[in-house]
Design an enzyme around this catalytic site. Structure first.
Site, PDB file in Angstrom:
ATOM      1  N   GLY A   1       0.819  -1.204   0.000  1.00 29.95           N
ATOM      2  CA  GLY A   1       0.000   0.000   0.000  1.00 29.95           C
ATOM      3  C   GLY A   1       0.851   1.251   0.000  1.00 29.95           C
ATOM      4  N   HIS A   2       1.900   1.226  -0.843  1.00 27.69           N
ATOM      5  CA  HIS A   2       2.790   2.384  -0.954  1.00 27.69           C
ATOM      6  C   HIS A   2       3.607   2.279  -2.240  1.00 27.69           C
ATOM      7  CE1 HIS A   2       5.278  -0.673   1.143  1.00 27.69           C
ATOM      8  NE2 HIS A   2       6.215  -0.235   0.323  1.00 27.69           N
ATOM      9  N   ALA A   3       4.347   3.331  -2.514  1.00 23.01           N
ATOM     10  CA  ALA A   3       5.311   3.356  -3.621  1.00 23.01           C
ATOM     11  C   ALA A   3       6.615   3.903  -3.061  1.00 23.01           C
ATOM     12  CB  ALA A   3       4.805   4.244  -4.755  1.00 23.01           C
TER      13      ALA A   3
END
Length: 134
Positions: A50-52
């Site tokens: 749930g991130h980059a």
């Protein structure tokens, strides 16, 4: 989704049927490994990631079991199932990732190009969209 790719990890089968061995050496990944971590005992209804990342590159392997890797470059969304310990997925920087649908006993190995740096993370999807469109 350019630069995202599945990489085959060399698999050496024992001729006497004693199992397989896979090796990751410096020519397989396009970066030097600076950190290694793994996820396990993840409930099947949980989502990880749930991130980059702005700079970090990541290589994921399902050492045991299976899970889905949901990838998003800001324009296209793609789901890749990892379920073989001799195949991994290379995720370049600037790609949103989520891991879901973990099977019982799944173990996800993550090899990354950088040490932990909170400033490298983009944790909000709206911020990610702004980042990739700038």
């Amino acid at each position: 989704m350019k630069n995202i790719r599945i990489i085959d990890i060399p698999k050496i089968s024992d001729p006497d049927g004693r199992g397989n061995l896979s090796v990751l050496e410096k020519d397989i990944l396009p970066f030097t490994i600076k950190r290694v971590y793994y996820l396990y005992d993840v409930p099947s209804d949980s989502t990880r990631g749930g991130h980059a990342h702005k700079d970090l590159q990541q290589f994921l392997i399902a050492l045991s079991g299976s899970f889905d890797v949901v990838l998003d470059d800001g324009k296209t969304r793609k789901v890749i199932t990892l379920n073989r310990p001799y195949k991994g997925i290379l995720i370049p920087s600037g790609v949103w990732r989520e891991l879901e649908n973990f099977s019982a006993g799944a173990v996800c190995l993550s090899l990354v190009s950088e040490t932990y740096d909170e400033d490298d993370y983009i944790r909000e999807y709206d911020d990610f969209k702004t980042y990739v469109n700038s």
